[in-house]
Design a protein around this motif. Sequence first.
Motif, PDB file in Angstrom:
ATOM      1  N   UNK A   1     -23.401  -6.851 -21.254  1.00 16.19           N
ATOM      2  CA  UNK A   1     -23.120  -8.248 -21.620  1.00 16.19           C
ATOM      3  C   UNK A   1     -23.037  -9.213 -20.437  1.00 16.19           C
ATOM      4  N   UNK A   2     -22.550  -8.720 -19.296  1.00 14.87           N
ATOM      5  CA  UNK A   2     -22.413  -9.593 -18.127  1.00 14.87           C
ATOM      6  C   UNK A   2     -22.293  -8.746 -16.869  1.00 14.87           C
ATOM      7  N   UNK A   3     -22.244  -9.417 -15.721  1.00 15.12           N
ATOM      8  CA  UNK A   3     -22.214  -8.729 -14.431  1.00 15.12           C
ATOM      9  C   UNK A   3     -20.914  -7.969 -14.188  1.00 15.12           C
ATOM     10  N   UNK A   4     -19.900  -8.261 -14.977  1.00  9.19           N
ATOM     11  CA  UNK A   4     -18.606  -7.585 -14.821  1.00  9.19           C
ATOM     12  C   UNK A   4     -18.466  -6.354 -15.707  1.00  9.19           C
TER      13      UNK A   4
ATOM     14  N   UNK B   1     -31.056  -4.631  -4.178  1.00  8.09           N
ATOM     15  CA  UNK B   1     -31.038  -3.801  -5.378  1.00  8.09           C
ATOM     16  C   UNK B   1     -29.820  -4.036  -6.266  1.00  8.09           C
ATOM     17  N   UNK B   2     -28.682  -4.333  -5.681  1.00  6.07           N
ATOM     18  CA  UNK B   2     -27.483  -4.561  -6.498  1.00  6.07           C
ATOM     19  C   UNK B   2     -27.685  -5.735  -7.452  1.00  6.07           C
ATOM     20  N   UNK B   3     -28.067  -6.925  -6.972  1.00 11.70           N
ATOM     21  CA  UNK B   3     -28.288  -8.010  -7.929  1.00 11.70           C
ATOM     22  C   UNK B   3     -29.519  -7.778  -8.808  1.00 11.70           C
ATOM     23  N   UNK B   4     -30.520  -7.056  -8.294  1.00 19.48           N
ATOM     24  CA  UNK B   4     -31.704  -6.777  -9.112  1.00 19.48           C
ATOM     25  C   UNK B   4     -31.325  -5.967 -10.343  1.00 19.48           C
ATOM     26  N   UNK B   5     -30.541  -4.921 -10.146  1.00 20.92           N
ATOM     27  CA  UNK B   5     -30.105  -4.120 -11.282  1.00 20.92           C
ATOM     28  C   UNK B   5     -29.183  -4.928 -12.187  1.00 20.92           C
ATOM     29  N   UNK B   6     -28.284  -5.672 -11.593  1.00 22.92           N
ATOM     30  CA  UNK B   6     -27.347  -6.475 -12.390  1.00 22.92           C
ATOM     31  C   UNK B   6     -28.096  -7.462 -13.266  1.00 22.92           C
ATOM     32  N   UNK B   7     -28.964  -8.248 -12.666  1.00 26.14           N
ATOM     33  CA  UNK B   7     -29.690  -9.272 -13.421  1.00 26.14           C
ATOM     34  C   UNK B   7     -30.614  -8.659 -14.465  1.00 26.14           C
ATOM     35  N   UNK B   8     -31.293  -7.582 -14.105  1.00 31.08           N
ATOM     36  CA  UNK B   8     -32.197  -6.937 -15.055  1.00 31.08           C
ATOM     37  C   UNK B   8     -31.426  -6.380 -16.246  1.00 31.08           C
ATOM     38  N   UNK B   9     -30.347  -5.682 -15.978  1.00 26.46           N
ATOM     39  CA  UNK B   9     -29.613  -5.029 -17.057  1.00 26.46           C
ATOM     40  C   UNK B   9     -28.764  -5.991 -17.889  1.00 26.46           C
ATOM     41  N   UNK B  10     -28.504  -7.183 -17.383  1.00 22.33           N
ATOM     42  CA  UNK B  10     -27.772  -8.169 -18.185  1.00 22.33           C
ATOM     43  C   UNK B  10     -28.724  -9.147 -18.878  1.00 22.33           C
ATOM     44  N   UNK B  11     -30.041  -8.994 -18.667  1.00 20.24           N
ATOM     45  CA  UNK B  11     -31.023  -9.873 -19.306  1.00 20.24           C
ATOM     46  C   UNK B  11     -32.014  -9.123 -20.196  1.00 20.24           C
ATOM     47  N   UNK B  12     -32.210  -7.842 -19.934  1.00 21.99           N
ATOM     48  CA  UNK B  12     -33.210  -7.073 -20.668  1.00 21.99           C
ATOM     49  C   UNK B  12     -32.585  -5.888 -21.388  1.00 21.99           C
ATOM     50  N   UNK B  13     -33.133  -5.466 -22.497  1.00 22.24           N
ATOM     51  CA  UNK B  13     -34.220  -6.115 -23.215  1.00 22.24           C
ATOM     52  C   UNK B  13     -33.798  -7.503 -23.720  1.00 22.24           C
TER      53      UNK B  13
END
Length: 161
Positions: free
Chosen positions: A127-130, A108-120
């Motif tokens: 802007x990024x994972x940091x 879930x941690x990378x799922x939320x990170x990747x989703x929220x830094x790519x979508x919409x």
Amino acid sequence: MFGLTTLGLIHTAISLVAVVCGFWALARYKEITSQQALGRVYIGATLLTALTALGIFQHGGFGPAHGLAVLTLGALVLGFATVMTGLFGRWSRQLRAVCFSATMLFHLIPAFTETLTRLPATQASFPDAEAPGLRPIFGVLVLLFVAGLMAQLRWLRRQAG
């Protein structure tokens, strides 16, 4: 698509299968085990997700997502070892539950990170994972994990008694 490589797309598809099966197994059986079809699919998909994560370097070199992949592999090995060896005696089932449930958090941690830094797609939420705004989300995920794990361990204790 969404800046993902072919390996990234495969990794994402496999991880979605794992997350769905993991939540389904937890909702239905209150634990993830290799004795359930859902558990076997979850464990296999989680293993493949962790292995494919080690080959993704979209954000540079070895990073936090790779660390989670290594932790996931370790949790899977420890989860299997506890039950197969019986080393922890009557606590083996509980330790397996901790290990396999922890892998859900590691999904879930990378799922939320990747989703929220790519979508919409037109303008990502972060802007990024940091991004500092992700930290409270991770905190909520950890709190939900701890609460869920405590409930699961209480259920397992009642089953043993």
